[in-house]
Design a protein around this motif. Structure first.
Motif, mmCIF file in Angstrom:
data_model
loop_
_atom_site.group_PDB
_atom_site.id
_atom_site.type_symbol
_atom_site.label_atom_id
_atom_site.label_comp_id
_atom_site.label_asym_id
_atom_site.label_seq_id
_atom_site.Cartn_x
_atom_site.Cartn_y
_atom_site.Cartn_z
ATOM 1 N N LYS A 91 0.864 -1.232 0.066
ATOM 2 C CA LYS A 91 0.188 0.165 0.311
ATOM 3 C C LYS A 91 0.682 1.213 -0.019
ATOM 4 O O LYS A 91 0.671 1.818 -0.866
ATOM 5 N N HIS A 92 1.901 0.859 0.981
ATOM 6 C CA HIS A 92 2.742 2.378 0.685
ATOM 7 C C HIS A 92 3.712 2.220 -0.542
ATOM 8 O O HIS A 92 3.817 3.666 -0.777
ATOM 9 N N GLU A 109 2.810 1.777 -3.409
ATOM 10 C CA GLU A 109 1.538 2.693 -4.159
ATOM 11 C C GLU A 109 1.745 4.287 -4.581
ATOM 12 O O GLU A 109 1.422 4.829 -4.718
ATOM 13 N N GLY A 110 1.947 4.234 -2.820
ATOM 14 C CA GLY A 110 1.565 5.504 -2.312
ATOM 15 C C GLY A 110 2.802 6.297 -2.711
ATOM 16 O O GLY A 110 2.631 7.826 -3.583
ATOM 17 N N GLU A 165 -3.999 9.519 1.813
ATOM 18 C CA GLU A 165 -4.853 8.256 1.281
ATOM 19 C C GLU A 165 -4.123 7.258 1.148
ATOM 20 O O GLU A 165 -4.993 6.585 1.772
ATOM 21 N N TYR A 166 -2.816 7.043 1.811
ATOM 22 C CA TYR A 166 -2.132 6.238 1.493
ATOM 23 C C TYR A 166 -1.643 5.780 3.092
ATOM 24 O O TYR A 166 -1.519 4.681 3.449
#
Length: 474
Positions: free
Chosen positions: A172-173, A175-176, A471-472
């Protein structure tokens, strides 16, 4: 001619013998992989997998295929889309690294790392021409730990145009981080065509791939973002005490990660960062500036060239806890050896005390070191002009060339003018009464760097970067 980058400690036969041991380790001992999804992918591509032990055994044909399809060199671009680094070529570049939890400020006091302190470091790096890439040197300890990776990347993107090198704690991070870079690049498509970011993924010694590493590799592969696998085996602690065995373990770890990356995306650009070292038995310390360290770095460069893997090394580093004589000789030893062994990138700018301490002063000192390393590396030009027979013939009887036009026209190109180095005669030094020390001069140079800072693009996107971060964030 230039100073040839051909420093070696291994013969061709020894390189091949190490390679064969690496292949045997990958097949007979295997690699621990903490994530089932990645184990399944490796099995699908021909690995033998023991799910109970979380271990993948990599056959030679799989390894050879993955090493042949990976990128052998690649480029990085700045915030404006300008190519600034050819990673894997003949040039040596320089970068910070770190994540130190404390730093020494210009007043000489050690303080806890903070987001503001990191931003200040990034702004200095932006103005220091000798530094080509930026990794967060100071950990933002005032930010909750679960989101520090996102905030530290934001600090890079807001304050410098230079390529970045950073960790991500999860898929997730990761992608952030990519989306924040895409914001500056003007979209994902631009970022994928002209990558600015290099994911730093640490191997897990001995012979392991962590779950978070699997996640970040998968996300990097999805968006075609290069990965650098950082191996920090400690001979005598997390690796066998003999240097050759520690090199075998290090390359088995790196190649295991590269194989997984190629299974997710054939052709994904990959590199390695050699932070391999010894565990000092006298001081019970993880050292980064010993004679053995220099030997390990040279061997690592030879093996990386054999595998055609772009290599970065923790080069100009020191085990000293202050900016003293030990600091100087250790920084030069690591920096010179890694450069002449053919390291494509030297990490460690601004760091000392076994990579556990950062100082702004050290940035200025290391910039002076880089200037000297690169001057030595340029060697000398031999031509009719530089041999200067006509000048010698004309002035040989006069006994001096100080005011000859040939001297006045060319000394600035032929000699390196020191910025911080003191070459004053001893009587002049005595008159200072301890004032204007090397550290004093370095801190004055920092003032000049601060005044020269003029990068604004990142600050213009700060609000959007924060939205992406929110968001992330966890």
């Amino acid at each position: 001619m230039e100073f040839e980058k051909n420093m070696k400690v291994l013969t061709e036969d020894e390189v091949y013998r190490i390679h064969m041991n690496v292949m045997e380790v990958l097949w007979q001992i295997g690699i621990m992989v903490e994530e089932k999804q990645s184990l399944q992918l490796l099995e699908k591509n021909g690995a033998k997998v023991d799910y109970e032990k979380q271990r993948a055994y990599l056959p030679a044909d799989l390894v050879q295929h993955c090493m042949s399809v990976k990128g052998h060199s690649f480029s990085f671009y700045d915030a404006f889309g300008k190519k600034v680094i050819d990673y894997g070529g003949t040039r040596t570049y320089y970068s910070t690294c770190g994540y130190t939890t404390t730093y020494v400020d210009q007043d000489g006091i050690s303080k806890e790392g903070s987001y503001a302190a990191l931003e200040k470091a990034v702004r200095y790096v932006e103005t220091i021409d000798e530094i080509d890439m930026m990794q967060p040197s100071i950990q933002a300890c005032d930010i909750p730990s679960e989101n520090q990776d996102l905030y530290m990347t934001k600090a890079l993107l807001v304050n410098t145009r230079k390529p970045t090198h950073a960790i991500a704690n999860s898929d997730k991070h990761a992608e952030g981080l990519i989306m924040m870079h895409a914001e500056i690049a003007g979209g994902l498509e631009n970022l994928m065509k002209k990558p600015r970011h290099l994911f730093n993924i640490c191997t897990f010694s001995p012979l392991g791939i962590r779950k978070d590493a699997c996640e970040v590799i998968r996300t990097a592969a999805k968006y075609n973002i290069p990965c650098e696998f950082s191996t920090g085996t400690m001979a005598g602690a997390t690796a066998p005490v003999t240097l050759a065995a520690s090199i075998v373990e290090a390359f088995a770890e790196v190649i295991g990660h590269i194989v997984l990356a190629q299974c997710y995306r054939p052709g994904l650009n990959c590199s390695l960062l050699s932070a391999n070292r010894i565990f000092d038995m006298k001081f019970a310390a993880c050292t980064v500036a010993t004679p053995e360290y220099a030997v390990i770095k040279t061997a690592a460069c030879q093996m990386a060239h054999y595998y055609r893997i772009p290599i970065g090394c923790i080069g100009p580093c020191s085990d000293s806890n202050e900016h003293d004589a030990q600091f100087g000789w250790e920084k030069f030893m690591g920096g010179f050896v890694c450069r002449q062994a053919g390291s494509n990138m030297e990490f460690g700018i601004g760091l000392y005390s076994q990579l556990n301490q950062f100082s702004y002063t050290c940035l200025a000192l290391d910039a002076e070191l880089i200037r000297n390393l690169e001057k030595i590396g340029r060697g000398m030009e031999v031509s009719d002009f530089t041999l200067a027979f006509d000048v010698l013939e004309e002035d040989a009887g006069k006994g001096e060339f100080l005011f000859h036009n040939h001297t006045l026209d060319n000394y600035k190109d032929e000699f390196l003018a020191p910025v911080l180095t003191d070459r004053a005669p001893y009587p002049n030094y005595q008159k200072r009464n301890g004032k204007n020390t090397l550290v004093d001069r370095a801190n004055k140079q920092l003032d000049k760097y601060e005044k020269a800072y003029n990068y604004t693009k990142g600050r213009e996107h700060e609000a959007e970067l924060q939205k992406i971060l929110d968001e992330y964030a966890d």
